[in-house]
Design a protein around this motif. Structure first.
Motif, PDB file in Angstrom:
ATOM      1  N   UNK A 333      59.334  -9.386   1.124  1.00 41.24           N
ATOM      2  CA  UNK A 333      59.506 -10.662   0.419  1.00 41.24           C
ATOM      3  C   UNK A 333      58.218 -11.134  -0.255  1.00 41.24           C
ATOM      4  N   UNK A 334      58.393 -11.778  -1.393  1.00 41.92           N
ATOM      5  CA  UNK A 334      57.253 -12.226  -2.183  1.00 41.92           C
ATOM      6  C   UNK A 334      56.344 -13.171  -1.411  1.00 41.92           C
ATOM      7  N   UNK A 335      56.932 -14.065  -0.600  1.00 44.75           N
ATOM      8  CA  UNK A 335      56.110 -15.000   0.161  1.00 44.75           C
ATOM      9  C   UNK A 335      55.136 -14.291   1.083  1.00 44.75           C
ATOM     10  N   UNK A 336      55.602 -13.220   1.735  1.00 48.66           N
ATOM     11  CA  UNK A 336      54.716 -12.439   2.600  1.00 48.66           C
ATOM     12  C   UNK A 336      53.657 -11.725   1.774  1.00 48.66           C
ATOM     13  N   UNK A 337      54.073 -11.167   0.631  1.00 52.26           N
ATOM     14  CA  UNK A 337      53.113 -10.477  -0.232  1.00 52.26           C
ATOM     15  C   UNK A 337      51.996 -11.414  -0.688  1.00 52.26           C
ATOM     16  N   UNK A 338      52.376 -12.603  -1.098  1.00 53.87           N
ATOM     17  CA  UNK A 338      51.375 -13.561  -1.587  1.00 53.87           C
ATOM     18  C   UNK A 338      50.381 -13.933  -0.488  1.00 53.87           C
ATOM     19  N   UNK A 339      50.904 -14.166   0.717  1.00 54.76           N
ATOM     20  CA  UNK A 339      50.018 -14.543   1.823  1.00 54.76           C
ATOM     21  C   UNK A 339      49.050 -13.425   2.163  1.00 54.76           C
ATOM     22  N   UNK A 340      49.544 -12.192   2.207  1.00 58.14           N
ATOM     23  CA  UNK A 340      48.675 -11.066   2.532  1.00 58.14           C
ATOM     24  C   UNK A 340      47.614 -10.846   1.467  1.00 58.14           C
ATOM     25  N   UNK A 341      48.008 -10.936   0.213  1.00 55.41           N
ATOM     26  CA  UNK A 341      47.020 -10.725  -0.855  1.00 55.41           C
ATOM     27  C   UNK A 341      45.934 -11.797  -0.820  1.00 55.41           C
ATOM     28  N   UNK A 342      46.298 -12.994  -0.397  1.00 50.35           N
ATOM     29  CA  UNK A 342      45.298 -14.052  -0.275  1.00 50.35           C
ATOM     30  C   UNK A 342      44.248 -13.729   0.774  1.00 50.35           C
ATOM     31  N   UNK A 343      44.671 -13.103   1.874  1.00 49.38           N
ATOM     32  CA  UNK A 343      43.702 -12.674   2.896  1.00 49.38           C
ATOM     33  C   UNK A 343      42.755 -11.643   2.301  1.00 49.38           C
ATOM     34  N   UNK A 344      43.326 -10.675   1.572  1.00 50.02           N
ATOM     35  CA  UNK A 344      42.501  -9.642   0.966  1.00 50.02           C
ATOM     36  C   UNK A 344      41.519 -10.188  -0.053  1.00 50.02           C
ATOM     37  N   UNK A 345      41.952 -11.176  -0.815  1.00 52.80           N
ATOM     38  CA  UNK A 345      41.049 -11.784  -1.797  1.00 52.80           C
ATOM     39  C   UNK A 345      39.857 -12.425  -1.104  1.00 52.80           C
ATOM     40  N   UNK A 346      40.103 -13.086   0.017  1.00 48.58           N
ATOM     41  CA  UNK A 346      38.994 -13.699   0.753  1.00 48.58           C
ATOM     42  C   UNK A 346      38.051 -12.624   1.288  1.00 48.58           C
ATOM     43  N   UNK A 347      38.612 -11.540   1.835  1.00 53.14           N
ATOM     44  CA  UNK A 347      37.770 -10.486   2.386  1.00 53.14           C
ATOM     45  C   UNK A 347      36.887  -9.834   1.323  1.00 53.14           C
ATOM     46  N   UNK A 348      37.421  -9.684   0.113  1.00 53.78           N
ATOM     47  CA  UNK A 348      36.654  -9.025  -0.949  1.00 53.78           C
ATOM     48  C   UNK A 348      35.623  -9.944  -1.588  1.00 53.78           C
ATOM     49  N   UNK A 349      35.797 -11.229  -1.457  1.00 58.73           N
ATOM     50  CA  UNK A 349      34.882 -12.189  -2.089  1.00 58.73           C
ATOM     51  C   UNK A 349      33.613 -12.360  -1.250  1.00 58.73           C
ATOM     52  N   UNK A 350      32.504 -12.486  -1.916  1.00 54.61           N
ATOM     53  CA  UNK A 350      31.254 -12.949  -1.278  1.00 54.61           C
ATOM     54  C   UNK A 350      30.769 -12.091  -0.114  1.00 54.61           C
ATOM     55  N   UNK A 351      31.150 -10.832  -0.055  1.00 55.28           N
ATOM     56  CA  UNK A 351      30.773  -9.976   1.075  1.00 55.28           C
ATOM     57  C   UNK A 351      31.395 -10.444   2.393  1.00 55.28           C
ATOM     58  N   UNK A 352      32.463 -11.241   2.325  1.00 56.97           N
ATOM     59  CA  UNK A 352      33.039 -11.810   3.538  1.00 56.97           C
ATOM     60  C   UNK A 352      33.505 -10.758   4.537  1.00 56.97           C
ATOM     61  N   UNK A 353      33.856  -9.588   4.049  1.00 55.79           N
ATOM     62  CA  UNK A 353      34.356  -8.544   4.948  1.00 55.79           C
ATOM     63  C   UNK A 353      33.318  -8.122   5.984  1.00 55.79           C
ATOM     64  N   UNK A 354      32.034  -8.448   5.736  1.00 53.81           N
ATOM     65  CA  UNK A 354      31.001  -8.127   6.715  1.00 53.81           C
ATOM     66  C   UNK A 354      31.277  -8.796   8.058  1.00 53.81           C
ATOM     67  N   UNK A 355      31.976  -9.920   8.027  1.00 55.64           N
ATOM     68  CA  UNK A 355      32.269 -10.656   9.263  1.00 55.64           C
ATOM     69  C   UNK A 355      33.430 -10.056  10.030  1.00 55.64           C
ATOM     70  N   UNK A 356      34.085  -9.017   9.452  1.00 55.65           N
ATOM     71  CA  UNK A 356      35.308  -8.482  10.046  1.00 55.65           C
ATOM     72  C   UNK A 356      35.181  -7.011  10.423  1.00 55.65           C
ATOM     73  N   UNK A 357      35.075  -6.131   9.446  1.00 50.96           N
ATOM     74  CA  UNK A 357      35.121  -4.702   9.736  1.00 50.96           C
ATOM     75  C   UNK A 357      33.899  -4.258  10.538  1.00 50.96           C
ATOM     76  N   UNK A 358      34.157  -3.617  11.663  1.00 50.41           N
ATOM     77  CA  UNK A 358      33.065  -3.148  12.509  1.00 50.41           C
ATOM     78  C   UNK A 358      32.365  -4.236  13.279  1.00 50.41           C
ATOM     79  N   UNK A 359      32.762  -5.488  13.055  1.00 52.31           N
ATOM     80  CA  UNK A 359      32.161  -6.613  13.775  1.00 52.31           C
ATOM     81  C   UNK A 359      32.923  -6.839  15.081  1.00 52.31           C
ATOM     82  N   UNK A 360      32.346  -7.634  15.940  1.00 53.36           N
ATOM     83  CA  UNK A 360      32.964  -7.823  17.239  1.00 53.36           C
ATOM     84  C   UNK A 360      32.465  -9.112  17.875  1.00 53.36           C
ATOM     85  N   UNK A 361      32.930  -9.306  19.093  1.00 53.66           N
ATOM     86  CA  UNK A 361      32.516 -10.443  19.913  1.00 53.66           C
ATOM     87  C   UNK A 361      31.021 -10.370  20.235  1.00 53.66           C
ATOM     88  N   UNK A 362      30.396 -11.512  20.316  1.00 50.71           N
ATOM     89  CA  UNK A 362      29.045 -11.581  20.852  1.00 50.71           C
ATOM     90  C   UNK A 362      29.010 -12.594  21.983  1.00 50.71           C
TER      91      UNK A 362
END
Length: 595
Positions: A333-362
């Motif tokens: 469904x389009x609603x799910x697609x839109x929500x998921x793409x919004x997450x990806x846009x945030x991850x790709x912006x501003x190096x934000x993905x550094x806070x996620x991939x390979x990162x963990x609890x401290x």
């Protein structure tokens, strides 16, 4: 899908089947005395490294139930609503349910589009339902006719699992399969259990040899006829087919600390508020309200909500498996697609993905009310949901560390820092970089880990539960990481029930400060550190976690003793530790010295 593409897919399947037939059958770990089913530590193993680093995956609930659209009109005209559980909860007669399956035709299913959506969302792995609780197989199984090829209007020359596997491989995504242990369609499962289990193993071998999943995600394990011994046997069987396979906790009885490789809390209400003691975890959440598609279910979570779930989960040492349910034609469904793409846009912006991939609890800081914190090496990533227009962000510390630099990802604004109260105050000088979360990267200094050169602890095993007489076996164990389950034991000469074990030597911490020692045990355990009894669970019990906080000095060797007994039933023993500078894991051999 083009004829050429179909031909390519068919060739892929044929090659996989021929390869499986020509290859010698893998041999599972021999059950019985001497077997330890714990092949590694899921917190640190190379086998699970890709999953620990991936952090974000796509769950796909898709089956013949999708054809109902979540609604069933009863003979009296009333409407019953559900989704993937519609057959059971709406009490649809089997003849009517089977007739509907014959009309199921997800002709618009496009594996490339689904995988592209996962990539656009920033997801690193994909798990798709191969068989849900209604027993309907989404691949051309030879075990029965209750499957997408033989009981549907779908093109019999297509195989959606093969298409997804090929698309995932091409895109660099890891591929996983969901499989329900429960099966409503198999009548008399409890009465004809031996045949059902034989068929289950045959189907799982088909899945393993034809699609080569990196991960198996089980469900439906709560049936009274599915025993602990069955789960033990199934895990051994699967690891015999693929020793690198990752398996979730629902393969047995969903007791995360002892079943499978990781625990699976479900839905957003159950996202853990902190790391789960003694076990890795993955939180599965729906994009809307249902797992499978329902035409009335349009309550899609926003990209902001989903992104913050992801950041909270990563900061608490988990993975995030986000579900989508393709409709009756096979389209998400389009609603799910839109929500998921919004997450990806945030991850790709501003190096934000550094806070996620390979990162963990401290363990260095407390989970803040204004956002989430993750760590990667000498960086802390502060994902700020509530950006201060004027003022400071306070970071409460749980251990000492220094800050040598601070910056806002995607901005050139200055960030000041100063010691304050129980931690630090951070003062950004500009605006947020967006409405979802703004990430501040701190460069920190922490003590270097003091290396060890140990080989493990001295282990003594008795054929009784009283530590009486001469030990039957004496050796050095590199780590205390045992899952003997119902049939295994420390050695072939020691029975599965009625034994005791004592481990002695020294433990050498890598950091100075408070350490949390954790044991996973069934059935009694006692631990002494530096001559002090710190864990004392001598009352026979099922699988349990016990903890103790002990302050230690880096590089110094402290005496340690662990006593364990097993009377009957299952047997488990693990010894882990955690420190603000080192997340929980089984204590490695290098930090243990035999007496």
């Amino acid at each position: 899908m083009s004829a050429a593409y179909r031909g390519s897919m068919l060739r892929t399947i044929v090659i996989a089947v021929i390869s499986a037939l020509l290859s010698p059958a893998p041999v599972a770990a021999a059950p019985g005395p001497g077997t330890n089913y714990a092949v590694d530590d899921a917190f640190t193993s190379p086998r699970t490294a890709w999953w620990r680093d991936a952090k974000f995956g796509m769950f796909v609930h898709f089956g013949d139930y999708s054809g109902w659209g979540g609604e069933y009109r009863r003979p009296d005209g009333t409407i019953c609503r559900d989704a993937e559980w519609i057959r059971l909860r709406c009490e649809i007669p089997w003849p009517e349910y089977e007739a509907a399956a014959k009309k199921f035709n997800p002709a618009k299913f496009d594996a490339g589009a689904i995988v592209k959506l996962a990539k656009d969302a920033g997801q690193k792995y994909l798990v798709v339902t191969s068989k849900h609780h209604d027993g309907y197989a989404m691949w051309p199984t030879k075990v029965n006719k209750w499957n997408l090829r033989d009981t549907s209007a779908f093109d019999p020359n297509r195989d959606i699992l093969a298409e997804l596997k090929q698309a995932a491989d091409a895109a660099g995504l890891k591929f996983g399969l969901y499989y329900s242990i429960n099966d409503w369609h198999t009548t008399g499962t409890a009465d004809n259990y031996a045949q059902y289990k034989k068929d289950m193993h045959a189907q799982l071998k088909e899945l393993m040899t034809a699609y080569h999943p990196d991960l198996m995600w089980f469900d439906g394990q709560g049936q009274p006829w599915w025993s602990l011994a069955d789960g033990e046997e199934l895990q051994s069987y699967l690891h015999g087919l693929n020793p690198n396979l990752i398996i979730n906790d629902r393969v047995t009885k969903s007791r995360g600390i002892v079943d499978g490789d990781y625990e699976t809390p479900e839905r957003q209400a159950n996202i853990p508020a902190a790391p789960i003691a003694a076990v890795p975890w993955e939180s599965c959440v729906t994009t809307s309200d249902r797992w499978g598609w329902a035409r009335y279910d349009t309550n899609f979570k926003s990209s902001s909500v989903l992104t913050r779930y992801l950041l909270d989960i990563v900061g608490r040492d988990g993975d995030f498996l986000l579900n989508v349910g393709p409709d009756d034609t096979g389209v998400i469904p389009k609603g799910a697609q839109d929500s998921l793409r919004g997450v990806g846009q945030w991850l790709r912006a501003n190096e934000n993905s550094q806070a996620v991939y390979g990162a963990t609890y401290t363990g260095l800081v407390a989970d803040p009310a204004w956002g989430a914190v993750s760590r990667k090496g000498d960086k802390l990533y502060l994902s700020v949901y509530d950006w201060p227009d004027v003022g400071k962000l306070h970071l409460s510390t749980l251990d000492k560390f220094g800050i040598t630099g601070a910056r806002v990802l995607g901005s050139d604004q200055a960030v000041g820092w100063a010691a304050a109260g129980d931690g630090f105050d951070l003062t950004p000088s500009g605006a947020a970089t967006g409405p979802i979360a703004t990430v501040i990267e701190l460069t920190i200094t922490t003590p270097a880990a003091v290396p060890g050169s140990g080989t493990g602890l001295k282990a003594q095993y008795w054929k009784n539960t009283t530590f009486s007489g001469t030990p039957e076996v004496t050796r050095v164990e590199p780590a205390l990481n045992f899952a003997w389950r119902t049939k295994g034991s420390p050695a072939p000469s020691i029975p599965a029930d009625g034994f005791s074990a004592r481990y002695t030597g020294f433990v050498q911490p890598q950091f100075t400060g408070e350490h949390t020692f954790l044991t996973v045990s069934d059935e009694t355990v006692r631990v002494w550190v530096d001559g002090k009894l710190v864990i004392d669970n001598a009352t026979p019990h099922g699988p349990a976690v016990n903890k103790a906080a002990v302050t230690l000095q880096a590089g110094k060797k402290y005496s340690i003793r662990v006593d364990y007994t097993e009377s009957t039933g299952e047997a488990y023993l693990k010894l882990l530790w955690a420190n603000p500078n080192r997340k929980q894991r089984v204590i490695p051999a290098a930090q243990l010295y035999p007496a």
